[in-house]
Design an enzyme around this catalytic site. Structure first.
Site, PDB file in Angstrom:
ATOM      1  N   LYS A  35      24.603 -16.332  15.112  1.00 51.75           N
ATOM      2  CA  LYS A  35      23.958 -15.002  15.384  1.00 51.75           C
ATOM      3  C   LYS A  35      22.757 -14.922  14.359  1.00 51.75           C
ATOM      4  CE  LYS A  35      27.093 -12.550  12.249  1.00 51.75           C
ATOM      5  NZ  LYS A  35      27.783 -11.449  11.905  1.00 51.75           N
ATOM      6  N   TYR A 255       0.811  -5.645  -8.828  1.00 52.69           N
ATOM      7  CA  TYR A 255       0.697  -4.107  -8.661  1.00 52.69           C
ATOM      8  C   TYR A 255       1.870  -3.465  -9.584  1.00 52.69           C
ATOM      9  CZ  TYR A 255      -1.066  -4.589  -3.916  1.00 52.69           C
ATOM     10  OH  TYR A 255      -2.042  -5.030  -2.815  1.00 52.69           O
TER      11      TYR A 255
END
Length: 360
Positions: A35, A255
């Site tokens: 999956k 940042y």
């Protein structure tokens, strides 16, 4: 390929890890769980690599099962979440999908099918995780009703563990006891063991294993484990240094200026970021391997770039290879530095990262 951010997928390692699962309980079958795009590794290539050995595959939903069929996979495919609309049962009949069943009302949908449907149904019990499943006190009656339907060829009994990744937690023992009490009068195949239960809970092995994470070489445990230590990493996430600069002590990187150099430092910028699926919240100090030598991330992860410390690696330069996890650096260790788990490190990689396969 110009931008060198990429994931190398070792299909031989996946085969090795599947065989390790089988070796834990040689008399059991093992459904290979693919999956979420085989946990980010590519569902079709992984299933193709395992189809000669795996008796069946497990996916979350019918869309994932259809992708495997379109990729040429002929083995049975189990829908772990079951069907979401009754019309999907017709596709299960046509395409040999096995379906989980988690609620009594779904039995009515099966009863409305043609009598020659020939469905294989995995009847899920809520033994204590409380997501999906028939309650233990209602389970035997649901089984008797389901197994009496002419539309049903076989019923497999299943449940899922909440805490199998903690070998000291008695929750798994409690769930096992609950399941065994509720199924004492039922004679049918049983599937309980996910990856941590396959490796660490022999009493949960039963008839059919469901290895998932372990196929991809990541340990399901937060501590060392002798069987998990045999797993081979299947994905190596790589990129390269695209720029190098020297900054003085007291200057910051990235940042929010979240990391400040305590001394003159060499900083490498690497083509990798949260736009590629690498977690933004990986903190400064998260390990990386640069040309085979250990270093770390400094500053915040940006959308497309990450900065790393090259101060103690004088030979590192533009073009140096950076490994974020994989063959030489455990995804479990990196995940812990990013306050996440190895499942998300692999499944969240975006399509911008090309998967390159070896061992076909």
């Amino acid at each position: 390929m110009s931008r060198q951010a990429r994931a190398l997928i070792n299909l031989d390692a996946i085969r090795n890890n599947y065989r390790l699962a089988r070796s834990q309980s040689p008399d059991s079958q093992a459904v290979a769980i693919v999956k979420a795009n085989a946990y980010g590794h590519g569902a079709v290539p992984v299933a193709q690599a395992l189809e000669a050995e795996a008796g069946a595959f497990g996916v979350a939903c019918i869309e994932e099962a259809l992708e495997l069929r379109q990729g040429g996979i002929k083995a049975p495919i189990l829908l772990l979440e079951g069907v979401f609309q009754s019309e999907e049962l017709l596709q299960c009949i046509e395409l040999n999908f096995w379906t989980a069943l988690h609620s009594e009302f779904q039995i009515d949908d099966i009863a409305a099918l043609p009598e020659d449907a020939g469905l294989t149904v995995w009847l899920k019990m809520d033994s204590g995780m409380h997501r999906l499943g028939i309650l233990p006190e209602n389970y035997e009656a649901a089984y008797q009703r389901l197994s009496a339907l002419p539309q049903v060829k076989e019923v497999v009994l299943m449940s899922h563990f909440a805490c199998a990744d903690d070998l000291d937690d008695q929750c798994t023992v409690t769930q096992l006891a609950t399941f065994q009490r509720a199924t004492a009068n039922i004679d049918a195949p049983v599937s309980l063991a996910n990856s941590p239960a396959t490796l660490g809970w022999p009493s949960a092995h039963q008839d059919i294993l469901r290895p998932g994470l372990m196929l991809y070489g990541a340990s399901p445990y937060g501590v060392e484990h002798p069987q998990a230590a045999k797993l081979q990493p299947a994905m190596t996430l790589l990129s390269e240094v695209i720029a190098v600069r020297e900054i003085p002590a007291g200057e910051s990187v990235g940042y929010a200026a979240s990391w400040t150099a305590e001394k003159v430092s060499r900083i490498g910028t690497v083509a990798m970021g949260y736009g590629d699926g690498f977690p933004r919240h990986a903190r400064s100090g998260t390990p990386v391997m640069i040309d085979g030598q250990r270093s770390c991330i400094v500053g915040r992860v940006s959308m497309d770039m990450i900065t790393v410390d090259l101060t103690d690696l004088p030979a590192a330069s533009v073009g140096s290879t950076v490994e974020f996890f994989g063959e030489n650096l455990s995804v479990n260790e990196v995940a812990s530095c990013a306050d996440t788990i190895p499942y998300t490190m692999m499944t969240c990689l975006t399509p911008r990262i090309p998967r390159i396969y070896n061992g076909r």
